[in-house]
Design a protein around this motif. Structure first.
Motif, PDB file in Angstrom:
ATOM      1  N   SER A 146       0.845  -1.192   0.000  1.00  0.00           N
ATOM      2  CA  SER A 146       0.000   0.000   0.000  1.00  0.00           C
ATOM      3  C   SER A 146       0.876   1.236   0.000  1.00  0.00           C
ATOM      4  N   ILE A 147       0.249   2.392  -0.156  1.00  0.00           N
ATOM      5  CA  ILE A 147       1.000   3.638  -0.156  1.00  0.00           C
ATOM      6  C   ILE A 147       1.472   3.966   1.257  1.00  0.00           C
ATOM      7  N   GLU A 148       0.633   3.703   2.242  1.00  0.00           N
ATOM      8  CA  GLU A 148       1.053   3.941   3.624  1.00  0.00           C
ATOM      9  C   GLU A 148       2.219   3.033   4.004  1.00  0.00           C
ATOM     10  N   GLU A 149       2.159   1.772   3.592  1.00  0.00           N
ATOM     11  CA  GLU A 149       3.293   0.882   3.862  1.00  0.00           C
ATOM     12  C   GLU A 149       4.554   1.375   3.165  1.00  0.00           C
ATOM     13  N   THR A 150       4.405   1.940   1.971  1.00  0.00           N
ATOM     14  CA  THR A 150       5.570   2.475   1.261  1.00  0.00           C
ATOM     15  C   THR A 150       6.254   3.553   2.095  1.00  0.00           C
ATOM     16  N   PHE A 151       5.459   4.419   2.703  1.00  0.00           N
ATOM     17  CA  PHE A 151       6.011   5.471   3.577  1.00  0.00           C
ATOM     18  C   PHE A 151       6.792   4.856   4.728  1.00  0.00           C
ATOM     19  N   TYR A 152       6.148   3.945   5.452  1.00  0.00           N
ATOM     20  CA  TYR A 152       6.790   3.369   6.641  1.00  0.00           C
ATOM     21  C   TYR A 152       7.924   2.409   6.268  1.00  0.00           C
ATOM     22  N   PHE A 153       7.791   1.685   5.167  1.00  0.00           N
ATOM     23  CA  PHE A 153       8.849   0.758   4.774  1.00  0.00           C
ATOM     24  C   PHE A 153      10.090   1.498   4.300  1.00  0.00           C
ATOM     25  N   THR A 154       9.922   2.707   3.771  1.00  0.00           N
ATOM     26  CA  THR A 154      11.099   3.505   3.399  1.00  0.00           C
ATOM     27  C   THR A 154      11.887   3.879   4.646  1.00  0.00           C
ATOM     28  N   ILE A 155      11.171   4.301   5.691  1.00  0.00           N
ATOM     29  CA  ILE A 155      11.839   4.579   6.961  1.00  0.00           C
ATOM     30  C   ILE A 155      12.511   3.320   7.496  1.00  0.00           C
ATOM     31  N   LYS A 156      11.784   2.205   7.442  1.00  0.00           N
ATOM     32  CA  LYS A 156      12.320   0.933   7.922  1.00  0.00           C
ATOM     33  C   LYS A 156      13.560   0.528   7.144  1.00  0.00           C
ATOM     34  N   ALA A 157      13.551   0.767   5.830  1.00  0.00           N
ATOM     35  CA  ALA A 157      14.701   0.417   5.001  1.00  0.00           C
ATOM     36  C   ALA A 157      15.945   1.180   5.448  1.00  0.00           C
TER      37      ALA A 157
END
Length: 380
Positions: A146-157
């Motif tokens: 999802s787009i929200e996961e993209t936001f948080y997964f970028t931080i996680k990355a």
């Protein structure tokens, strides 16, 4: 109740940029390529406003080289690309692995091989993300749905790259990159940010590749008074090249073990309605969205169907799949390629469940209707 905060209607590529800024990105090197171009365009506009650096290189090889160099100075660095550019980056991804330089590589997948379909979605880089560079190496690959996961997964990355001193790949696809959804942007104090460790002992005793408690290197930022050697050759704890088989073996083991021994902390997945299921749909990225819809429709028809959605693709969640396979009859793997992770699923379940493949490599999304049709075939 919805949390208060800053809500924005964001494209997936835009959400990636917002996540990068939240994580502390300060350097981007890249070469424009569809469907990731919006990431570069946005960072080119905004990085200079916060004192960051943006550079457009002559190609993707130069881009990843510049990113790795910037990271050695302590800058949180990233690049973004798609399939053809990702292919060009492979040798230097290996260099990043053996030198333990933290960085984030975003790959917004499109139809291939070669130039393929620049604006068409696909999931054909799943194996390349893990095995594209040569030799025994290990890295981390995240895959948002999802787009929200993209936001948080970028931080996680960024966090994982800094913690484990390894390149981290954010593996999106064109649909996730270009669709828009409402995203809550949290306040900075709500978000955990990880920064790489720095040495604290005297410079003359510094061993950059000695490894911390996880086995990750502790690399001093260039220019801070700690001198060390960086090379793609096999090296000892000082960073200088060695041909000693014992030291070579120790290095390669450590590079792999720092990821493998942390599987429990790294692996992330979503499973729904698998406890009493007879069939489970395995899907990831944008395909997982269709899988969730198809599974819901199937349950309405009385079919016992669950879903398994890996969010960490590598390391692969093999233990979790094995546990599920002990209780179910069928696993339906849905991929926008001709079959890649299906082989990992088969390896993981070890014959306990029948594994079926629904593949599509036409530049079109796998629809809930197509999954439903295949489910009926499998279920009966």
């Amino acid at each position: 109740m919805k949390k208060e905060g800053n809500y924005q209607l964001l494209q997936g590529n835009e959400a990636c940029v917002e996540g990068a800024f939240m994580a502390g990105v300060s350097f981007y090197a890249g070469y424009p390529i569809t469907p990731s171009t919006e990431i570069a365009e946005s960072l080119a506009l905004r990085l200079p406003l916060i004192g960051g650096k943006f550079i457009q290189m002559e190609d993707e090889i130069g881009s990843i080289a510049a990113m790795l160099g910037a990271s050695l100075t302590g800058a949180k660095s990233m690049t973004a690309t798609s399939g053809p550019g990702f292919s060009l980056m492979q040798e230097l991804i290996g260099f990043g692995c053996i030198t333990e330089i933290p960085c984030v590589i975003v790959n917004v997948q499109r139809l291939g091989p070669s130039t393929g379909g620049p604006t068409s979605p696909a999931q054909g880089d799943m194996m390349q993300a893990r095995w594209g560079t040569h030799g025994d190496h290990n890295l981390i690959v995240l895959c948002p749905t999802s787009i929200e996961e993209t936001f948080y997964f970028t931080i996680k990355a960024f966090n994982l790259s800094e913690e484990y001193m390894v390149p981290v790949i954010l593996l999106m696809d064109e649909i996730i990159g270009h669709m828009r959804e409402r995203v809550r942007i949290p306040a900075p104090e709500e978000v955990k940010i990880v920064n790489r460790k720095q040495p604290s002992g005297p410079p003359e005793e510094y061993l950059p590749y000695g490894g911390d408690e996880k086995g990750a290197a502790i690399l001093a930022n260039f220019g801070t008074g700690y001198r060390y050697h960086v090379t793609g050759l096999t090296h000892d704890e000082t960073g200088f090249p060695t041909n000693d088989p014992g030291k070579n073996g120790k290095l390669i083991r450590r590079l792999n073990d720092k990821i493998e021994k942390s599987r429990g902390n790294l692996i992330d997945f979503q499973k729904d309605n698998v406890e009493n299921a007879e069939a489970v749909i395995f899907a990831y990225g944008s395909t997982a969205r269709s899988a969730l819809r198809a599974a819901s429709e199937a349950r309405e028809k009385g079919m016992k169907v669950g879903t398994f959605i890996p969010k960490t693709i590598w390391p692969f969640p093999e233990e979790e799949l094995f546990k599920i396979s002990e209780k179910i009859k069928h696993i339906l793997v849905c991929e926008m390629n001709l079959g890649q992770l299906v082989y990992e699923v088969e390896r993981s379940v070890k014959g306990r469940s029948a594994v079926h493949l629904l593949s599509k490599a036409s530049g079109e999304l796998i629809t809930p209707k197509e999954i439903m049709k295949k489910l009926v075939e499998v279920y009966n």
